[in-house]
Design a protein around this motif. Structure first.
Motif, mmCIF file in Angstrom:
data_model
loop_
_atom_site.group_PDB
_atom_site.id
_atom_site.type_symbol
_atom_site.label_atom_id
_atom_site.label_comp_id
_atom_site.label_asym_id
_atom_site.label_seq_id
_atom_site.Cartn_x
_atom_site.Cartn_y
_atom_site.Cartn_z
ATOM 1 N N ALA A 167 29.217 44.079 35.362
ATOM 2 C CA ALA A 167 29.917 44.165 36.647
ATOM 3 C C ALA A 167 31.414 44.385 36.465
ATOM 4 C CB ALA A 167 29.675 42.901 37.464
ATOM 5 N N GLY A 168 31.947 43.921 35.333
ATOM 6 C CA GLY A 168 33.386 44.040 35.125
ATOM 7 C C GLY A 168 33.806 45.399 34.593
ATOM 8 N N HIS A 172 36.224 46.358 37.087
ATOM 9 C CA HIS A 172 35.313 45.881 38.138
ATOM 10 C C HIS A 172 34.957 46.955 39.166
ATOM 11 C CE1 HIS A 172 35.365 41.688 36.856
ATOM 12 N NE2 HIS A 172 36.612 41.936 36.504
#
Ligand code: ATP
Ligand code: MG
Length: 783
Positions: A167-168, A172
């Motif tokens: 997710a980062g 992000h």
């Protein structure tokens, strides 16, 4: 049915025969280089066809490159002793998936005439999205995001499946822009390379009926170079193989060289659990290389851990040792290799003459090719570059292709953007923005947007007239394209398993696509643009455009050609006559040549700097496998070389012989004397007074690799060069350093000496981490 003769089985060894004749159920052929895996796989196809087990279109055979596919097709024909009526499903993963996806495009929101973007277009599109999000491309390069997205696609991850661990990514924003990117591609009726497999996996997973059709359809599945499949390819294969379960994979864990592109060698190691009851065949006899070459390759690969470990032997007893030579620089290396090739052609050293087709130069990095190309052009040595889409990367070719793309696929906005003001039509930024806005407002493609804009008088002056000409042109050229270009129909005859065969028909053309292409380039003013151009490059560009039209002749239609180009991995320069091949080690996979040159074995080039900087051994082990692949391409003569100086991106750098050179088993290597430095033959003798020269020659002879090589002397050509003793002594005067001393290195910056081993210093660099460097590359570290 009467048994047909099976000459293709003769000459196979018992293990190969078992792999060919075990037709039912999963088969894994796991074996080292040159043991006849590909040959056995080919014989298996022939056996399937010959025994009537399958018809050509029921065999799905996956190769790694288009070239390998073509070769396999030819060999099948030869072994079968008759023309094969086409094997539509023999090709690369990508080529096969394009065909499938055209049939089912609507299931992922595409039309069947979708275009395949190349990496350049892909990047342009991503840049637009990144800019629209207000992200600073300098801090967060779109190129980086492109790599991340490719990685996800290789792992068969659609935007909704990105794991939380990722997710980062890209500050992000990665997952969200990935989703936008995918939506935009669909709007453009386009895919990128990774999509071809990703979409097919998605379709198979979401539409069991479609999957079932192909599971029935492909009675036999064969995969070459299985060790280099990525997760998406693996899933795709596994889904398809669940039908008949007749899947035969061949590979070699020691030749897994695409980890950087998401390949998972684990796929091959997992085969037996994935396909229960798999029949595993091991091949051990090597038919390709001489014992010395084989031993050298085995010696190098032995440095890797966690190998399955395979035995390789050969009946051959003769043959030359692997030859090793150090050069002054890359140009000298190219000069020497050029001379070697010419003398091999003449048949010197008691060897029969070699054909240029029998010789190959395998480089680690494509920038190494230039030196060879330049040299060979100078001496008029015919060569071909395999593996780089060089021709198709040229500006004028990309422009011309963009015209073809707009004509074949009007939704291809990226192509339209490229050509709308090329040649100049007075349609600057502003006008283009107007077109963009109109298209967006109406939810249509740019060609339509432009049409609406013109109709509403939203654009005026010279630009308007020119735009109208262009749009009219596009309409006219499109109308000359033959109907829907690929018609895929279900054959009306129904086979025993109740499935109708797939058939592809090509409609008859009105104007030939070659004439059409010429027409497009003329009428659009594109050819004229270069005719009026007075720069020195213009004539060459016109030549290239002619060449492009010539290339079209080999295809049925424009779309087929565009597809070919986007899929192309190997653009052999066609043409008559023998040619030396130049290619990267990656592109050489599966190939073999009687005489192979492996230049540039220097730390930082091979193994690559990146693999050396990485923590852990993963990268380095992949480089070592690449070395193994390189050496095992050679049948009779293998020459490894390195240079003491190398210009990398315009900068001269001192180079150290590759650590892989140290790993070559001494008894199988002949060390040759570099002619350039010591007047040992051709090549200009170096001016010994020049300090730089001396430093460089000392570099060659002072390096631990070379010193070890010297101690192996005795073999032909290994005599210590006359003048090198002086040079060595000179250079030994270079100051040594003490533990704890602060030092400076040109590349790595400041650091502190934390270990000393002879002339090697272990230095904890402030920025670059701990590295071992030779002391003469260090200076006292005063800020
Ligand atoms: P790689 O791992 O490099 O892809 P491979 O295992 O696929 O190698 P092939 O290319 O199939 O090996 O075979 C290597 C060479 O050995 C080829 O020239 C092939 O024709 C030859 N060969 C294979 N099997 C036999 C055999 N039984 N008898 C004679 N020659 C053979
Ligand atoms: Mg092979």
């Amino acid at each position: 049915m009467a048994a047909r003769p099976q000459p293709y089985l003769e000459g196979l060894n018992p293990a190969q025969r078992a792999a060919v004749e075990t037709l039912d159920g999963p088969v894994l052929m796991l074996a080292g280089a040159g043991t006849g895996k590909t040959r056995a796989l080919t014989a298996r196809i022939v056996h399937l066809l010959n025994t009537g087990r399958a018809r050509p279109h029921e065999v799905l055979a996956v190769t790694f490159t288009n070239k390998a596919a073509r070769e396999m097709k030819t060999r099948v024909g030869q072994m079968l002793g008759q023309q094969v009526e086409g094997m539509p499903w023999l090709g690369t993963f990508h080529a096969i998936c394009v065909k499938l996806l055209r049939r089912h495009a609507e299931l992922v929101g595409l039309k069947s005439n979708f275009t395949i973007l190349d990496t350049d277009d892909q990047l342009r599109l991503l840049k637009q999205l990144v800019a629209a999000e207000g992200i600073d491309d300098k801090r967060w390069p779109a190129r980086m995001l492109a790599g991340i997205i490719d990685g996800w696609k290789n792992r068969a991850l659609t935007p909704d499946k990105i794991p939380s661990a990722d997710a980062g990514a890209y500050n992000h924003r990665g997952p969200e822009i990935y989703a936008q990117y995918q939506r935009r591609l669909i709007e453009l009726n386009a895919t990128d390379f990774g999509d071809l497999l990703l979409h097919m996996v998605t379709i198979f997973q979401a539409h069991p009926d479609v999957l079932a059709q192909y599971q029935r359809w492909f009675k036999y599945i064969l995969v070459d170079e299985y060790q280099d499949t990525n997760v998406a390819q693996y899933l795709w294969l596994r889904l398809l193989a669940q039908g008949h379960k007749n899947i035969c994979c061949v590979g070699d864990d020691d030749q897994s060289i695409y980890g950087w592109r998401g390949a998972e060698v684990g796929n091959i190691l997992r085969f037996e659990t994935d396909f229960l009851g798999a029949h595993v065949v091991k091949l051990e006899q090597n038919y390709r290389s001489t014992p010395h070459i084989l031993a050298a390759a085995s010696g190098v690969i032995a440095g890797n851990e966690g190998r399955l470990g395979k035995t390789l032997w050969t009946e051959e007893t003769e043959g030359e040792k692997v030859r090793l030579i150090g050069h002054w620089d890359g140009e000298e290396e190219a000069r020497w290799i050029g001379d070697e090739i010419e003398s091999a052609q003449r048949g010197t050293r008691g060897l029969d003459p070699f054909s240029l087709d029998d010789m190959a130069i395998l480089v680690r990095a494509s920038h190494q090719m230039r030196a060879f190309e330049d040299r060979f052009l100078t001496i008029g040595l015919p060569y071909k570059v395999i593996g780089g889409p060089r021709f198709y990367e040229r500006l004028e070719i990309r422009d011309a292709m963009a015209y073809f793309r707009v004509v074949t696929s009007p939704d291809d906005d990226l192509a339209f953007e490229r050509i709308v003001n090329t040649p100049k039509r007075g349609l600057g930024e502003k006008a283009q923005q107007k077109i963009q806005r109109t298209a967006r407002d109406h939810g249509v493609n740019l060609v339509e947007g432009a049409r609406i804009l013109l109709a509403h008088g939203g654009i005026s002056g010279k630009g308007a007239a020119q735009l109208r000409l262009l749009i009219d042109g596009i309409d006219r050229w499109s109308s000359m394209l033959q109907g829907p270009r690929i018609e895929i129909s279900e054959d009306d005859s129904v086979l025993d398993d109740g499935v109708a065969p797939l058939r592809m028909d090509y409609g008859p053309p009105d104007v030939s696509h070659v004439e059409l292409a010429e027409m497009i380039l003329d009428e659009s003013g594109y050819t004229g643009m270069w005719q009026n151009d007075k720069t020195p490059e213009a004539p060459g560009r016109l030549e290239n455009l002619k060449e492009l039209v010539k290339a079209l002749e080999g295809f049925e239609n424009l779309q087929g050609f565009l597809e070919h180009v986007s899929l192309i991995m190997d653009n052999e320069q066609e043409g008559d006559g023998e040619k030396v091949s130049i290619m990267t080690l990656h592109a050489a996979k599966g190939l073999e040549f009687p005489m192979v040159f492996l230049p540039g074995w220097e730390d930082g080039l091979f193994p690559s700097q990146r693999s050396m900087d990485e923590s852990g051994m993963k990268g380095l082990e992949e480089e070592r496998r690449l070395a193994y692949v390189g050496i095992t391409r050679a049948e009779r003569i293998c020459t490894i070389s390195f240079a003491a100086n190398r210009r990398v991106f315009g900068q001269w750098q001192n180079a150290m012989p590759s650590r892989f050179i140290d790993e070559l088993p001494e008894e199988h290597v002949d060390v040759l004397t570099p002619p350039g430095l010591y007047g040992g033959g051709f090549g200009a003798a170096m001016p010994q007074s020049d300090l730089h020269d001396r430093a460089a020659s000392a570099n060659v002879y002072n390096s631990p690799g070379w010193k070890r090589l010297q101690s192996r002397s005795g073999a032909r050509g290994t005599s210590q060069p006359r003048e090198s003793r002086n040079v060595t002594i000179d250079m030994q005067a270079v100051a040594a350093f003490e533990m704890g001393e602060r030092v400076f290195h040109d590349k790595f910056g400041y650091g502190e000496v934390i270990g000393i081993e002879g002339d090697k210093m272990e230095v904890a660099f402030e920025k670059a981490g701990t590295k071992k460097v030779v002391s003469r590359f260090l200076t006292g570290g005063k800020d």
